[in-house]
Design a protein around this motif. Structure first.
Motif, PDB file in Angstrom:
ATOM      1  N   TRP A 314       0.865  -1.173   0.000  1.00  0.00           N
ATOM      2  CA  TRP A 314       0.000   0.000   0.000  1.00  0.00           C
ATOM      3  C   TRP A 314       0.902   1.223   0.000  1.00  0.00           C
ATOM      4  O   TRP A 314       1.850   1.303   0.784  1.00  0.00           O
ATOM      5  CB  TRP A 314      -0.892   0.026   1.235  1.00  0.00           C
ATOM      6  CG  TRP A 314      -1.713  -1.217   1.444  1.00  0.00           C
ATOM      7  CD1 TRP A 314      -1.520  -2.180   2.389  1.00  0.00           C
ATOM      8  CD2 TRP A 314      -2.856  -1.622   0.686  1.00  0.00           C
ATOM      9  NE1 TRP A 314      -2.464  -3.167   2.276  1.00  0.00           N
ATOM     10  CE2 TRP A 314      -3.301  -2.847   1.236  1.00  0.00           C
ATOM     11  CE3 TRP A 314      -3.547  -1.080  -0.395  1.00  0.00           C
ATOM     12  CZ2 TRP A 314      -4.393  -3.538   0.741  1.00  0.00           C
ATOM     13  CZ3 TRP A 314      -4.639  -1.779  -0.883  1.00  0.00           C
ATOM     14  CH2 TRP A 314      -5.058  -2.978  -0.322  1.00  0.00           C
ATOM     15  N   SER A 315       0.614   2.165  -0.863  1.00  0.00           N
ATOM     16  CA  SER A 315       1.458   3.362  -0.966  1.00  0.00           C
ATOM     17  C   SER A 315       0.608   4.619  -0.856  1.00  0.00           C
ATOM     18  O   SER A 315      -0.551   4.644  -1.277  1.00  0.00           O
ATOM     19  CB  SER A 315       2.212   3.360  -2.305  1.00  0.00           C
ATOM     20  OG  SER A 315       3.044   2.220  -2.392  1.00  0.00           O
ATOM     21  N   VAL A 316       1.217   5.643  -0.316  1.00  0.00           N
ATOM     22  CA  VAL A 316       0.541   6.920  -0.123  1.00  0.00           C
ATOM     23  C   VAL A 316       1.089   7.928  -1.135  1.00  0.00           C
ATOM     24  O   VAL A 316       2.310   8.030  -1.323  1.00  0.00           O
ATOM     25  CB  VAL A 316       0.758   7.436   1.311  1.00  0.00           C
ATOM     26  CG1 VAL A 316       0.055   8.780   1.508  1.00  0.00           C
ATOM     27  CG2 VAL A 316       0.243   6.413   2.328  1.00  0.00           C
ATOM     28  N   VAL A 321      -6.354   9.214  -4.740  1.00  0.00           N
ATOM     29  CA  VAL A 321      -6.465   8.087  -5.656  1.00  0.00           C
ATOM     30  C   VAL A 321      -7.879   7.484  -5.589  1.00  0.00           C
ATOM     31  O   VAL A 321      -8.458   7.124  -6.601  1.00  0.00           O
ATOM     32  CB  VAL A 321      -5.427   6.999  -5.320  1.00  0.00           C
ATOM     33  CG1 VAL A 321      -5.591   5.792  -6.241  1.00  0.00           C
ATOM     34  CG2 VAL A 321      -4.006   7.565  -5.412  1.00  0.00           C
ATOM     35  N   ASN A 322      -8.410   7.391  -4.374  1.00  0.00           N
ATOM     36  CA  ASN A 322      -9.731   6.768  -4.166  1.00  0.00           C
ATOM     37  C   ASN A 322      -9.763   5.376  -4.803  1.00  0.00           C
ATOM     38  O   ASN A 322     -10.561   5.086  -5.695  1.00  0.00           O
ATOM     39  CB  ASN A 322     -10.839   7.658  -4.739  1.00  0.00           C
ATOM     40  CG  ASN A 322     -10.993   8.943  -3.935  1.00  0.00           C
ATOM     41  OD1 ASN A 322     -11.095   8.908  -2.708  1.00  0.00           O
ATOM     42  ND2 ASN A 322     -10.975  10.075  -4.621  1.00  0.00           N
ATOM     43  N   MET A 323      -8.875   4.527  -4.313  1.00  0.00           N
ATOM     44  CA  MET A 323      -8.686   3.206  -4.916  1.00  0.00           C
ATOM     45  C   MET A 323      -9.909   2.317  -4.806  1.00  0.00           C
ATOM     46  O   MET A 323     -10.000   1.299  -5.498  1.00  0.00           O
ATOM     47  CB  MET A 323      -7.487   2.519  -4.274  1.00  0.00           C
ATOM     48  CG  MET A 323      -7.644   2.200  -2.794  1.00  0.00           C
ATOM     49  SD  MET A 323      -6.217   1.260  -2.190  1.00  0.00           S
ATOM     50  CE  MET A 323      -6.621   1.155  -0.425  1.00  0.00           C
ATOM     51  N   HIS A 324     -10.856   2.641  -3.941  1.00  0.00           N
ATOM     52  CA  HIS A 324     -12.030   1.800  -3.748  1.00  0.00           C
ATOM     53  C   HIS A 324     -13.021   1.927  -4.896  1.00  0.00           C
ATOM     54  O   HIS A 324     -13.967   1.135  -4.978  1.00  0.00           O
ATOM     55  CB  HIS A 324     -12.734   2.190  -2.442  1.00  0.00           C
ATOM     56  CG  HIS A 324     -13.227   3.599  -2.410  1.00  0.00           C
ATOM     57  ND1 HIS A 324     -12.392   4.678  -2.260  1.00  0.00           N
ATOM     58  CD2 HIS A 324     -14.487   4.099  -2.515  1.00  0.00           C
ATOM     59  CE1 HIS A 324     -13.108   5.780  -2.266  1.00  0.00           C
ATOM     60  NE2 HIS A 324     -14.384   5.460  -2.420  1.00  0.00           N
ATOM     61  N   ARG A 325     -12.835   2.887  -5.772  1.00  0.00           N
ATOM     62  CA  ARG A 325     -13.807   3.107  -6.838  1.00  0.00           C
ATOM     63  C   ARG A 325     -13.523   2.210  -8.042  1.00  0.00           C
ATOM     64  O   ARG A 325     -12.382   1.946  -8.370  1.00  0.00           O
ATOM     65  CB  ARG A 325     -13.788   4.573  -7.268  1.00  0.00           C
ATOM     66  CG  ARG A 325     -14.252   5.523  -6.171  1.00  0.00           C
ATOM     67  CD  ARG A 325     -14.159   6.968  -6.618  1.00  0.00           C
ATOM     68  NE  ARG A 325     -14.628   7.883  -5.565  1.00  0.00           N
ATOM     69  CZ  ARG A 325     -14.494   9.200  -5.608  1.00  0.00           C
ATOM     70  NH1 ARG A 325     -13.917   9.779  -6.646  1.00  0.00           N
ATOM     71  NH2 ARG A 325     -14.949   9.948  -4.608  1.00  0.00           N
ATOM     72  N   MET A 356      -8.858  -2.322  -1.012  1.00  0.00           N
ATOM     73  CA  MET A 356      -9.813  -2.736   0.013  1.00  0.00           C
ATOM     74  C   MET A 356     -10.518  -1.495   0.519  1.00  0.00           C
ATOM     75  O   MET A 356     -10.019  -0.379   0.369  1.00  0.00           O
ATOM     76  CB  MET A 356      -9.104  -3.432   1.180  1.00  0.00           C
ATOM     77  CG  MET A 356      -8.418  -4.741   0.850  1.00  0.00           C
ATOM     78  SD  MET A 356      -7.573  -5.410   2.307  1.00  0.00           S
ATOM     79  CE  MET A 356      -6.900  -6.934   1.640  1.00  0.00           C
ATOM     80  N   GLY A 357     -11.659  -1.714   1.149  1.00  0.00           N
ATOM     81  CA  GLY A 357     -12.327  -0.599   1.795  1.00  0.00           C
ATOM     82  C   GLY A 357     -11.540  -0.148   3.018  1.00  0.00           C
ATOM     83  O   GLY A 357     -10.606  -0.820   3.472  1.00  0.00           O
ATOM     84  N   GLN A 380      -4.813   8.912   5.560  1.00  0.00           N
ATOM     85  CA  GLN A 380      -4.589   9.259   4.154  1.00  0.00           C
ATOM     86  C   GLN A 380      -5.156   8.188   3.218  1.00  0.00           C
ATOM     87  O   GLN A 380      -4.675   8.019   2.099  1.00  0.00           O
ATOM     88  CB  GLN A 380      -3.086   9.441   3.909  1.00  0.00           C
ATOM     89  CG  GLN A 380      -2.457  10.535   4.766  1.00  0.00           C
ATOM     90  CD  GLN A 380      -0.964  10.641   4.541  1.00  0.00           C
ATOM     91  OE1 GLN A 380      -0.530  11.243   3.554  1.00  0.00           O
ATOM     92  NE2 GLN A 380      -0.186  10.039   5.420  1.00  0.00           N
ATOM     93  N   TYR A 381      -6.153   7.456   3.684  1.00  0.00           N
ATOM     94  CA  TYR A 381      -6.731   6.364   2.888  1.00  0.00           C
ATOM     95  C   TYR A 381      -7.111   6.830   1.483  1.00  0.00           C
ATOM     96  O   TYR A 381      -6.881   6.121   0.499  1.00  0.00           O
ATOM     97  CB  TYR A 381      -7.955   5.786   3.600  1.00  0.00           C
ATOM     98  CG  TYR A 381      -8.700   4.769   2.765  1.00  0.00           C
ATOM     99  CD1 TYR A 381      -8.232   3.458   2.651  1.00  0.00           C
ATOM    100  CD2 TYR A 381      -9.859   5.121   2.064  1.00  0.00           C
ATOM    101  CE1 TYR A 381      -8.896   2.529   1.868  1.00  0.00           C
ATOM    102  CE2 TYR A 381     -10.523   4.193   1.278  1.00  0.00           C
ATOM    103  CZ  TYR A 381     -10.044   2.899   1.183  1.00  0.00           C
ATOM    104  OH  TYR A 381     -10.702   1.986   0.394  1.00  0.00           O
TER     105      TYR A 381
END
Length: 526
Positions: A314-316, A321-325, A356-357, A380-381
């Protein structure tokens, strides 16, 4: 729906039916493929028969609704035994099995992976073998599986569109010269086979309320019911496979939804309950004739357990980014799948997109991690991106499923899963971590976190195929070497694991197995 509302019911004494235990990728597909060939099938599933209306767009809620939550124990050097000692292996307990909760990633094994012992050579501590079938024999069934599943990138179906998480991956991987794409998935990019295109809501993996993703729940089982040949029995927990005086499987003892113990006679029995439950049932079905369990004369049932080398980073990043979309695993780098001894390890791996959520990310980022530093990351999710390594782990005879002295609510011993990381696995994982780190660094990551393995993996190999009975449990048709009407139709049949997500191969093998079983029946040999 007419077939579902007026279900077929075979008599418990009907010994002409094929009994399949487990309704996931292998069992559900096999049930459809047999019934459409005119074979009468009883399909037992330990879980409930849920529908799309029952599913929830809630990551934890979906997990609790669909998962097999019965206790297991763990031992060995793997990190999962420490972090998740009573839930070391994850799969589903519901009609449709784990196809109700999966990413839809569909990749084929490559030829070298199916000849692992010949190509990799002798590796101390491993129990490598070659598959008893070749890629050339399996390819026609891969074609059929991709068509029925609607795999993107095949049959003229376009790939899934990229999301922001993929764009991060693409930017970094492209700068490093890697071959990167959104990959292939059994999730509709356009309307196909009566199922709609995905609405990109981020919840297709868990349950899938829209039905855009292939599963045995929404495709294979309804079509099997429509033949009028399928007796689907949800909430039916198999506890023992019985045999007759000649040593043939004769029926299955199970506990029905009312808690009543039943006995269903059978012409043939197929286990498709995942890599823990299938060997557990074989071991628990020991008798005077088979004192070590069914199909276990050579002691291979439960051994050679594989779970892939699964590693996540996992990177910040500076920007959101909103990777959950969107569809959450639509990214693939395949440069490292082929065996290359110069890298210092045998086998290969894929780099796949992952997300992941927020609750799950917080839980699995580093179990036990807490405090200011943890909070500074999880806050910073929205700026996080993720990738996952899926690599080939080495079979070892000591990595195995065994029975403990503790009994569950059905009187069956609780399973223990023992797993030790092989040195080759550790070298592969280290190489993959450096690759994923390099990709995110090239994309501008300001912090990168290596997460430990978690229970959700690809369970394989615990009833493996082998050309010789002394090397495995099953022959090349998934039939027990020692019991001619006993079959296995799940990932436990894999001779070796390869690197790719296994569902497409499980489905292809099930179609091939249906051809074999129906053919044997037609010739009067089964």
């Amino acid at each position: 729906m007419d077939a579902i509302s007026t279900p077929k019911r075979y008599d418990l004494d009907d010994d002409g039916v094929v009994v399949i235990i487990g309704s996931g990728a292998g069992g559900g597909t096999l049930a459809h493929e047999l019934t459409r060939r005119g074979v009468e099938v009883v399909l037992m599933e330990a879980g409930k028969h849920l529908t799309a209306e029952d599913f929830v767009n809630d990551e934890w809620g979906g997990y609790e609704m669909l998962s097999w939550l019965d206790k297991r124990t763990a031992s060995g050097s793997w990190r999962v035994a420490k972090d998740h000692p009573e839930a070391p292996s994850w799969h589903c307990q519901v009609v449709g099995g784990t196809t109700t909760h999966w990413s839809g990633c569909c990749y084929r094994l490559i030829a070298d992976e199916m000849r692992a012992r010949s190509v990799y050579g002798e590796i101390p501590g491993t129990s490598l073998i070659d598959w008893p079938i070749t890629l050339e024999e399996l390819e026609p069934y891969y074609d059929l599986a991709e068509t029925k599943m609607g795999v993107t990138g095949t049959n003229g179906l376009p790939p899934l569109p990229p999301n922001n998480n993929f764009k991060v991956m693409y930017w970094g991987a492209s700068r490093l010269g890697f071959d990167v794409s959104t990959g292939r998935h059994a999730i509709n990019s356009v309307d196909y086979d009566g199922r709609p295109a995905t609405i990109q809501d981020g919840f297709t993996i868990t349950g899938d309320k829209t039905g855009s993703r292939w599963s045995t729940l929404n495709v294979e089982i309804p079509r099997a019911l429509a033949t009028g040949k399928l007796d689907l029995r949800p909430q039916s927990r198999a506890v023992q496979v019985e045999h007759d005086a000649a040593g043939k499987a004769s029926g299955v003892v199970y506990v029905d939804g009312n808690g009543v113990r039943q006995r269903q006679k059978a012409r043939a029995v197929v286990l498709a309950g995942n890599c823990v439950e299938s060997p557990r049932l074989l071991l628990h079905s020991a008798s005077g004739r088979f004192p070590n369990g069914l199909a276990n004369g050579w002691g291979h049932v439960g051994r050679h357990y594989l779970r892939h080398v699964i590693q996540t980073v996992w990177s910040v990043f500076d920007k959101p980014v909103n990777m959950h979309r969107g569809e959450i695993m639509t990214g693939l780098v395949r440069d490292f799948v082929r065996h290359d001894p110069a890298r210092g390890f045998a086998g290969g791996y894929y780099v796949e997109l992952n997300s992941m959520g927020l609750p799950t990310t917080a839980a699995f980022l580093e179990p036990g991690w807490w405090g200011r530093d943890f909070v500074s990351v999880i806050e910073q999710y929205s700026h996080m991106a993720g990738m996952l390594l899926s690599g080939e782990d080495m079979p070892q005879p000591g990595n195995r499923v065994t029975l403990t002295d503790e009994l569950d609510a059905f009187g069956v011993p609780v399973a223990n899963i023992h797993y030790d990381d092989h040195p080759n696995d550790l070298r592969l994982r280290s190489h993959g971590y450096k690759t994923m780190t390099a990709i995110h660094k090239a994309a501008g990551a300001k912090r990168i976190i290596e997460a430990p393995a978690y229970p959700a993996s690809h369970n394989l190999g615990s009833n493996r195929m082998a050309a010789r009975a002394e090397d495995g449990v099953l022959d090349g048709n998934g039939r027990a070497h020692e019991m001619r009407n006993l079959f296995v139709a799940d990932g436990s049949s894999f001779a070796t694991g390869g690197a790719c997500n296994p569902t497409l191969t499980i489905v292809a093998l099930a179609i091939r197995q249906a051809d074999f079983i129906a053919g044997q029946m037609a010739k009067g040999e089964l």
